[in-house]
Design a protein around this motif. Sequence first.
Motif, PDB file in Angstrom:
ATOM      1  N   GLY A  51      45.449  26.205  45.457  1.00 51.48           N
ATOM      2  CA  GLY A  51      46.007  27.409  44.853  1.00 51.48           C
ATOM      3  C   GLY A  51      45.773  28.674  45.649  1.00 51.48           C
ATOM      4  O   GLY A  51      46.193  29.753  45.231  1.00 51.48           O
ATOM      5  N   GLN A  54      48.399  31.491  46.314  1.00 53.84           N
ATOM      6  CA  GLN A  54      48.754  32.512  45.326  1.00 53.84           C
ATOM      7  C   GLN A  54      47.992  33.816  45.536  1.00 53.84           C
ATOM      8  O   GLN A  54      48.267  34.798  44.858  1.00 53.84           O
ATOM      9  N   THR A  59      50.784  38.219  43.065  1.00 54.88           N
ATOM     10  CA  THR A  59      49.985  37.319  42.229  1.00 54.88           C
ATOM     11  C   THR A  59      48.500  37.376  42.532  1.00 54.88           C
ATOM     12  O   THR A  59      47.691  36.902  41.735  1.00 54.88           O
ATOM     13  N   GLY A  60      48.113  37.943  43.650  1.00 59.26           N
ATOM     14  CA  GLY A  60      46.695  38.002  43.980  1.00 59.26           C
ATOM     15  C   GLY A  60      46.442  38.670  45.312  1.00 59.26           C
ATOM     16  O   GLY A  60      47.345  39.277  45.901  1.00 59.26           O
ATOM     17  N   LEU A  78      43.046  36.679  41.511  1.00 62.81           N
ATOM     18  CA  LEU A  78      44.284  36.036  41.103  1.00 62.81           C
ATOM     19  C   LEU A  78      44.705  36.615  39.760  1.00 62.81           C
ATOM     20  O   LEU A  78      43.925  36.566  38.795  1.00 62.81           O
TER      21      LEU A  78
END
Length: 161
Positions: A51, A54, A59-60, A78
């Motif tokens: 992940g 992201q 988103t992060g 995140l």
Amino acid sequence: MARMTWTFSPERVDTPDATSLRRDYYGDVAGSYWKRPATEAEIDEGLTDDGAGQLIPPTGRFLVARFEGKPAGCGGVLMLDGARAELTRVFLRPAFRGQGGADGLMRSLEDEARGLGARRMVLNTRLDLVEARGLYVRHGYGEIPAYCTGPYMQIWYGKEL
């Protein structure tokens, strides 16, 4: 005497420094859990589809901490929803611990979360990661009810930003 300097900069997770730090982070936390060093194959497996992709706006965000220009640590935020960000992958290489970098990294990650629109930061960790838990509490995080579940999640923290 010259003052030693820390910098905390956004970076893609696939740069050589970020990749090396992410590998060291995973090796550190997995090795601690397994009570033995993680193998390269285990690290590869742990980073597959983890992940981290992201951790780019909107988103992060992923930060690399450098001490005197040397890659020393990392961390990410995140976005979970419009108001909450999750703190993740907070790590300093052992040679750089105890020199103020963790506090600077935490402040920088919180600033990044605010910049993404977060008003609250949450995180999950394991009970055996005592130093990490102490860092979070020192920065004003308090224990909260579980907001997610997983095999390596034993305690959850949150803080209003």
